[in-house]
Structure formats: structure tokens, C-alpha cells
Design an enzyme around this catalytic site. Structure first.
Site, PDB file in Angstrom:
ATOM      1  N   TYR A   1       0.846  -1.196   0.000  1.00  0.00           N
ATOM      2  CA  TYR A   1       0.000   0.000   0.000  1.00  0.00           C
ATOM      3  C   TYR A   1       0.878   1.240   0.000  1.00  0.00           C
ATOM      4  O   TYR A   1       1.863   1.315   0.746  1.00  0.00           O
ATOM      5  CB  TYR A   1      -0.893   0.002   1.251  1.00  0.00           C
ATOM      6  CG  TYR A   1      -1.712   1.259   1.416  1.00  0.00           C
ATOM      7  CD1 TYR A   1      -3.012   1.329   0.934  1.00  0.00           C
ATOM      8  CD2 TYR A   1      -1.184   2.384   2.059  1.00  0.00           C
ATOM      9  CE1 TYR A   1      -3.766   2.483   1.075  1.00  0.00           C
ATOM     10  CE2 TYR A   1      -1.924   3.542   2.198  1.00  0.00           C
ATOM     11  CZ  TYR A   1      -3.218   3.580   1.711  1.00  0.00           C
ATOM     12  OH  TYR A   1      -3.967   4.726   1.847  1.00  0.00           O
TER      13      TYR A   1
ATOM     14  N   GLU B   1      -3.422   7.675  -3.926  1.00  0.00           N
ATOM     15  CA  GLU B   1      -3.437   6.398  -3.203  1.00  0.00           C
ATOM     16  C   GLU B   1      -3.326   5.249  -4.198  1.00  0.00           C
ATOM     17  O   GLU B   1      -4.092   5.188  -5.165  1.00  0.00           O
ATOM     18  CB  GLU B   1      -4.735   6.265  -2.402  1.00  0.00           C
ATOM     19  CG  GLU B   1      -4.735   5.044  -1.492  1.00  0.00           C
ATOM     20  CD  GLU B   1      -6.075   4.837  -0.798  1.00  0.00           C
ATOM     21  OE1 GLU B   1      -7.114   4.831  -1.488  1.00  0.00           O
ATOM     22  OE2 GLU B   1      -6.089   4.677   0.436  1.00  0.00           O
TER      23      GLU B   1
END
Ligand code: GDP
Ligand code: MN
Length: 432
Positions: free
Chosen positions: A153, A241
């Protein structure tokens, strides 16, 4: 003279309350939507990424099953991934109104690509992040699928508490990052970036290492991280993101998903990006209010009204008119109020750019005024309220409520009664 005006306002409001959709025609309603930061579809974000040296899969965007088949053939890939394009996350685990499960599908057969696209396009996809009924899928991304050996991530965001950009990463990607943060906080890594100096090589390297990229992959990941940061700055993003920020068995670091939000204040210098805004997915403000059990009605003036009960709403409207002002909107809190609703109410009220003052007029019968007062002070602080706020509270627990407001140190104007409140609200707007 005054009476007919008041009656007129009351009638107007009643008519409008009966026809809320007419009150806020679509274009206006959309304008009032509490949109903070522009959000683009995955394919649009990925185009920006690939234009800036960030590694994404080859893809086409289609809006029919037939085109999906053509795209699959043209990609001529070992495997194809189909991805429904909606602004919400969690698509992988979503469900379509056609019955199809999953907003992300992998297949090796172009024929299956066509069949899947048929069950996606034109249907609603519901995920954890959408309203219950889901969001209509108009476009599907048809991309070259790659094997993933590891999902990490990575996000870059503007963080108020750091007064600048922060990079957040975790070796545990592909999953809900909030869950990782809750269960394994030691797996969340942060790097604060000095906006003047920019991202340092050592920071990118450290993040790559923390994400678990080893050997030659470490440099590649660090390079991608730097490119993502440069893109973040270049496009005036508030957030980039990538989940998953993945690794392939062939040794490639690839951004498999992309979510970019843009600073609305930068619209003037990011015209190309803001021109991509597809407002059709943005919900009208009434729907948004509905989610929190609030009733919202938009009007033309500049004083936002926060009330409880339809009767008090009309009286408030009348008395604002009587004192020479015009309401911008109404938010009816109803009964059985929670503090969080008050916060949401303020968020919705101030989303209307016409609002120049807020008038709170609450009569606490069932409603506890102290809850309202706490909600107000929280909203004022967190939303950094920039317009004058006039508050008239009466009824249950009003003394404590007034005390909360007084001790808050916030620039809140108290009013003794409805007349006083209206006068003060109108005066605060007239002063500007
Ligand atoms: P989201 O569910 O909306 O976040 O959509 P994502 O784009 O993140 O896709 C969900 C999941 O599908 C990812 O976490 C991956 O596990 C998987 N996925 C997406 N693209 C590919 C791909 O090209 N290859 C493989 N093997 N899996 C993929
Ligand atoms: Mn994702």
C-alpha cells in the site's frame, strides 16, 4: 406590508418543501454538493500516472460489451482484467444489480470479457463505499492483467497535522488499509516530506524498504515513489493512493489501482484535469442529507438555517424575510439528535457557496440543547467555519448548552430569541 411578505415566504417554503426537486434544479443541486476535492475515475488517474513515468498496465476504456471484446483482442495479452469504473473503492468485493459478483474480473478468454462487460455496463455496482443501491457503471477498463506476487500500500497526502505532504505505506496492501492500521499499526510507515526540499532519495529508499521491496526491486520501487510524489505536486493533488502498489513475479513494480484527489482551490491552474470531472456520479445534497436522517432544502439567499421541525423552519424563514434577509437553505434536524448529525448538518449547510452566515434556531423539546451545543463547537473547530454564526437555543438543558458555547472561546453570537437571532444574522451579512 410585513404580513403578506411573511405569508409569501411561508407559502414559498411549503411549496418548495413539497417539491424539493424543483427547488433545487439538478444543476444547482450539484453545485451545492459538499464536494471537497475533485475525484477522478481510475482510468483518468492512470493516464496521468503513465504520462508521468509511473508504471501502470496497458489499458482501454470502453462503454459497451462489443468494445470490450475489441479492446481485449487489441491488447492481445495472456490475461485480461476488467474493472468497473466508479468513484468508490472496494470494487473487487462489490456486487452488481445484474447479479454479477465482483467489480474486478480476470479472464484469459476474450469471449468471457464480452460476457462480463455485458453484466457490468448499465448496472449498478454496490460496494462498501457506495450508497446501498450502488452506483451505475458506464465505463469499464479493459487492461492487460499481470500476475501479482506481492501487494503493498502506498499513499501520498496533504496532512494538516504535518502542515504538508506525508507518505504512508504498508507492506500489507491490497486490503482495507484502515483495518491494517487498527490490527497491525506497526505495519504502517510514514515519511513526512518537506514541501520546499521535496522528496529525498533516502526517504524514497526507506519507504521502498519498509514496503518490503528487496534487491533490484528496491531501487525500482523508490523510483516509482519519487515519480508519484512529483505527480502529486504537479497536479495539485490532496491525495494519491495506490492500493495495491504491487510486485510481479517478473520483477516489475506496478500501480494496480489509482485514486487521486485534487485540490479544488487549484482549479484555475489545473484546467485540463478539472475538465475531466464527471459530475454525474456526485450526489445531490438532499441525498447526502438523507444519509444522516437530515432534511435539506436549498433556497436562493445567503443565510443558512439550521432548525428542528418544519414549523420552526417556516417561522425562521418568515422572520429572516421580515428582517430584510434571505435564507440560503434549510436543514431540518428532526428529533432524537446525535452530535455527529450536527456536525454533518454544518458540513452540508456550508457546502453551499452562497452561504455568508449561519443561523441556528433549535427548540429543545425531545432534543437536548447540550448535544447541539457540543455538535456546534466540534463542527466549528473541525470545519474551520469562516462565516458568522448566530445561535438561538431554547428548551431542554439550555443553560448547560449556553455555557458550552460561551466557554468554547469560539466567535459564536448568542441570541435571546428568534427575533434577536434573525436580526443578528441579517446584520452580520449586511456588514460584509
Ligand atoms: P478495488 O477493489 O476497488 O480497490 O480495486 P483494485 O483495482 O484494487 O482491484 C482489487 C483487487 O483485484 C486487487 O487488490 C488485486 O488483488 C486484484 N487485481 C487487480 N488487477 C489485477 C491484475 O492485473 N492481476 C491480478 N492478478 N490481480 C489483479
Ligand atoms: Mn484498490
Amino acid at each position: 406590508m410585513a404580513a403578506p411578505l411573511a405569508a409569501q415566504a411561508g407559502k414559498l417554503l411549503r411549496d418548495l418543501a413539497l417539491r424539493p426537486r424543483l427547488l433545487a434544479p439538478r444543476s444547482q443541486a450539484l453545485q451545492l454538493t459538499p464536494r471537497r476535492w475533485l475525484n477522478l475515475q481510475e482510468y483518468q488517474s492512470k493516464k496521468l500516472m503513465s504520462d508521468n513515468g509511473v508504471k501502470v498496465q496497458r489499458f482501454f476504456v470502453v462503454d459497451s460489451a462489443n468494445e470490450a471484446l475489441e479492446a481485449a483482442k487489441r491488447l492481445n495479452a495472456k490475461e485480461i482484467v476488467l474493472k468497473a469504473q466508479i468513484l468508490a473503492g472496494g470494487r473487487g468485493k462489490g456486487v452488481f444489480s445484474s447479479g454479477l459478483k465482483g467489480g474486478v474480473h480476470l479472464t484469459k478468454d476474450p469471449k468471457v470479457v464480452e460476457q462480463l462487460a455485458k453484466q457490468m455496463i448499465g448496472y449498478n455496482l454496490a460496494t462498501k463505499q457506495t450508497p446501498k443501491e450502488g452506483v451505475k457503471v458506464k465505463k469499464v477498463m479493459v487492461a492487460e492483467a499481470l500476475d501479482i506476487s506481492r501487494e503493498t500500500y502506498l499513499a501520498i497526502l496533504m496532512d494538516r497535522s504535518c502542515n504538508g505532504p506525508v507518505m504512508v505505506g504498508s507492506p500489507q496492501g491490497g486490503v482495507d488499509i484502515e483495518e491494517v492500521a487498527a490490527s497491525n499499526p506497526e505495519l504502517i510507515f510514514k515519511e513526512q516530506i518537506d514541501i520546499i526540499e521535496g522528496i529525498k532519495d533516502s526517504q524514497a529508499q526507506r519507504m521502498a524498504e519498509n514496503l518490503g521491496f528487496l534487491g533490484p526491486l528496491k531501487n525500482q520501487a523508490a523510483d516509482q515513489i519519487k515519480k508519484l510524489y512529483n505527480l502529486f505536486l504537479k497536479v495539485d493533488a490532496t491525495q494519491v493512493e495506490v492500493n495495491p502498489f504491487g510486485e510481479t513475479p517478473e520483477g516489475q513494480v506496478v500501480c494496480f489501482d489509482a485514486k487521486i484527489n485534487f485540490d479544488d482551490n487549484a482549479e484555475f491552474r489545473q484546467k485540463d484535469i478539472f475538465a475531466m470531472d464527471d459530475k454525474s456520479e456526485t450526489e445531490p445534497i438532499e441525498n447526502e442529507a438523507d444519509k444522516y436522517d437530515l432534511k435539506y432544502i436549498g433556497l436562493d439567499g445567503n443565510i443558512a438555517c439550521f432548525v428542528n421541525g418544519a414549523g420552526l423552519a417556516m417561522a425562521t424563514c418568515d422572520i429572516i424575510f421580515l428582517n430584510g434577509g434571505k435564507p440560503a437553505n434549510f436543514l431540518d434536524l428532526g428529533g432524537g439528535v446525535k452530535e455527529s448529525q450536527v456536525y454533518q448538518a454544518f458540513k452540508l449547510l456550508t457546502a453551499d457557496p452562497k452561504v455568508e452566515a449561519i443561523l441556528v434556531n433549535i427548540f429543545g423539546g425531545i432534543v437536548n440543547c447540550a448535544i447541539i451545543a457540543n455538535g456546534i463547537t466540534k463542527a466549528c473547530r473541525e470545519l474551520e467555519l469562516k462565516v458568522p454564526l448566530v445561535v438561538r437555543l431554547e428548551g431542554t438543558n439550555v443553560h448547560e448548552a449556553k455555557n458550552i458555547l460561551k466557554c468554547s472561546g469560539l466567535p459564536i453570537t448568542s441570541a435571546v430569541d428568534l427575533e434577536d437571532a434573525a436580526k443578528k444574522a441579517v446584520a452580520s451579512v449586511a456588514k460584509k
